[in-house]
Design a protein around this motif. Sequence first.
Motif, mmCIF file in Angstrom:
data_model
loop_
_atom_site.group_PDB
_atom_site.id
_atom_site.type_symbol
_atom_site.label_atom_id
_atom_site.label_comp_id
_atom_site.label_asym_id
_atom_site.label_seq_id
_atom_site.Cartn_x
_atom_site.Cartn_y
_atom_site.Cartn_z
ATOM 1 N N ALA A 72 0.831 -1.194 0.000
ATOM 2 C CA ALA A 72 0.000 0.000 0.000
ATOM 3 C C ALA A 72 0.870 1.251 0.000
ATOM 4 C CB ALA A 72 -0.930 -0.007 1.207
ATOM 5 N N ALA A 73 2.000 1.181 0.700
ATOM 6 C CA ALA A 73 2.897 2.333 0.765
ATOM 7 C C ALA A 73 3.426 2.698 -0.618
ATOM 8 C CB ALA A 73 4.057 2.038 1.710
ATOM 9 N N ALA A 74 3.762 1.682 -1.432
ATOM 10 C CA ALA A 74 4.264 1.945 -2.785
ATOM 11 C C ALA A 74 3.189 2.608 -3.636
ATOM 12 C CB ALA A 74 4.737 0.643 -3.424
ATOM 13 N N ALA A 75 1.948 2.151 -3.510
ATOM 14 C CA ALA A 75 0.852 2.755 -4.270
ATOM 15 C C ALA A 75 0.613 4.188 -3.818
ATOM 16 C CB ALA A 75 -0.412 1.925 -4.095
ATOM 17 N N GLN A 76 0.658 4.418 -2.515
ATOM 18 C CA GLN A 76 0.408 5.748 -1.990
ATOM 19 C C GLN A 76 1.541 6.704 -2.356
ATOM 20 O OE1 GLN A 76 -2.166 5.359 1.382
ATOM 21 N NE2 GLN A 76 -1.062 6.985 2.430
ATOM 22 N N GLU A 77 2.786 6.195 -2.324
ATOM 23 C CA GLU A 77 3.925 7.016 -2.680
ATOM 24 C C GLU A 77 3.883 7.404 -4.160
ATOM 25 O OE1 GLU A 77 8.487 7.133 -1.141
ATOM 26 O OE2 GLU A 77 7.882 5.296 -2.163
ATOM 27 N N ASP A 122 -2.203 -8.343 6.678
ATOM 28 C CA ASP A 122 -0.838 -7.825 6.677
ATOM 29 C C ASP A 122 0.120 -8.982 6.470
ATOM 30 O OD1 ASP A 122 1.518 -6.536 7.021
ATOM 31 O OD2 ASP A 122 1.087 -5.742 9.012
ATOM 32 N N LEU A 123 0.679 -9.084 5.245
ATOM 33 C CA LEU A 123 1.516 -10.223 4.906
ATOM 34 C C LEU A 123 2.973 -9.848 4.712
ATOM 35 C CD1 LEU A 123 -0.799 -12.042 2.343
ATOM 36 C CD2 LEU A 123 -0.515 -12.524 4.747
ATOM 37 N N ALA A 124 3.366 -8.676 5.154
ATOM 38 C CA ALA A 124 4.726 -8.221 4.860
ATOM 39 C C ALA A 124 5.781 -9.169 5.419
ATOM 40 C CB ALA A 124 4.943 -6.819 5.422
ATOM 41 N N HIS A 139 12.189 -4.672 -1.446
ATOM 42 C CA HIS A 139 11.202 -5.627 -0.967
ATOM 43 C C HIS A 139 9.780 -5.076 -0.874
ATOM 44 C CE1 HIS A 139 14.137 -8.752 -0.090
ATOM 45 N NE2 HIS A 139 14.909 -7.823 0.440
ATOM 46 N N LEU A 140 9.639 -3.771 -0.657
ATOM 47 C CA LEU A 140 8.307 -3.187 -0.494
ATOM 48 C C LEU A 140 7.986 -2.126 -1.524
ATOM 49 C CD1 LEU A 140 8.198 -2.851 3.402
ATOM 50 C CD2 LEU A 140 7.165 -4.628 1.989
ATOM 51 N N GLY A 141 9.007 -1.696 -2.274
ATOM 52 C CA GLY A 141 8.752 -0.696 -3.305
ATOM 53 C C GLY A 141 8.511 0.692 -2.774
ATOM 54 N N ALA A 142 8.900 0.952 -1.547
ATOM 55 C CA ALA A 142 8.684 2.270 -0.944
ATOM 56 C C ALA A 142 9.751 2.509 0.113
ATOM 57 C CB ALA A 142 7.288 2.354 -0.315
ATOM 58 N N SER A 143 9.961 3.771 0.472
ATOM 59 C CA SER A 143 10.941 4.132 1.474
ATOM 60 C C SER A 143 10.416 3.832 2.878
ATOM 61 C CB SER A 143 11.261 5.624 1.373
ATOM 62 O OG SER A 143 10.125 6.391 1.766
ATOM 63 N N PRO A 144 11.305 3.733 3.873
ATOM 64 C CA PRO A 144 10.838 3.532 5.254
ATOM 65 C C PRO A 144 9.870 4.620 5.717
ATOM 66 C CG PRO A 144 13.204 3.141 5.124
ATOM 67 C CD PRO A 144 12.790 3.711 3.795
ATOM 68 N N VAL A 145 10.151 5.866 5.350
ATOM 69 C CA VAL A 145 9.268 6.962 5.741
ATOM 70 C C VAL A 145 7.895 6.802 5.102
ATOM 71 C CG1 VAL A 145 8.866 9.441 5.522
ATOM 72 C CG2 VAL A 145 11.097 8.610 6.245
ATOM 73 N N ALA A 146 7.859 6.423 3.807
ATOM 74 C CA ALA A 146 6.575 6.230 3.127
ATOM 75 C C ALA A 146 5.784 5.103 3.771
ATOM 76 C CB ALA A 146 6.803 5.940 1.644
#
Length: 350
Positions: free
Chosen positions: A55-60, A76-78, A127-134
Amino acid sequence: MELLDRKTYYRAFQSHDARFDGRVFVGVTSTGIYCRPICPARAPKFENCRFFASAAAAQEAGFRPCLRCRPEIAPDLAFWRGTANTVSRALALIADGALDDDEAGVEALAERLGVGGRQLRRLFQRHLGASPVAVAQTRRVLFAKQLIHDTRLPMAEVALASGFGSVRRFNETFRSLFGRPPSALRRKTGADTSARDGVTLRLAYRPPYDWPGMLAALAARAAPRTEWIENGVWHRGIELDGKKGTVAVAHMPERNSVMVTIRFPEMKALPAIVAKVRRVFDLGADIATIGSHLARDPKLAPLIAKRPGLRAPGDWERDAPVATVDDRSPPAWRPWNAYAVQHLRMASHG
């Protein structure tokens, strides 16, 4: 970072395939919204779809969460997608509020994990397609959105509980993302209540779930006068930073969820308490994948068939072992030992 196997993921969205729920999110360029695979809305055109691992990658990427399928309640499958141990440990710390100070906290988080800040950002992108902050910001927004939808907490308490530094920042974030104040997302029923009346949330899992097996395992190790089970509901007295409260967890098999009721005086502790519940009840496990791997062992296969959905309970006080791929290990490696032991112990007595 977008996922490349677009045709496979598009078919999953066309068929509303629940097996992909929590694994992939689709951003729809024609609406600016991102959805879960099970979204009841009509599937968008293929050329209008972008696919993301989180979701973070989509939102970013500029998409806002769907109000119909509600990405905030996706399983939540991370921890179970082959993520690196460093990323898994970082996600656990983020859930406990490690990045509530955003970018200023990334270096401190990396230091706690024994890596550099640049390396941590690189692992998150891989691995998640987004930054830690995102990731931290998306978790805050989605947790706040769930509290808005599912509770009657005043907006100031929602902001505090979801890790926003101020109500002003909370309002600005929601106006920027949804084009409306957070109060506009709330169902217009009931009166606001405080945490003293209890906060009840639904946490999803991927089926099957052996609830009797989980309760039996928890009862066998229950701390005296701290944990108890009554009418199929698990209860625990909790203490955080000198403050006391209670947690109750009930099963909702018809919705592939557990219902968690938290009574605690400090709103800012809610994310940490929810993270502990997820850990104790192993809600993030990709149980179908785990079962398929364990079933390759001829001794385990009949036990798995006998007790589908059996999970390894976590420890409330300590982080549970995370069955993930080590940063340096080949992608195919999976240490399922904790689950093998749990299957052998529980299935042999059932």
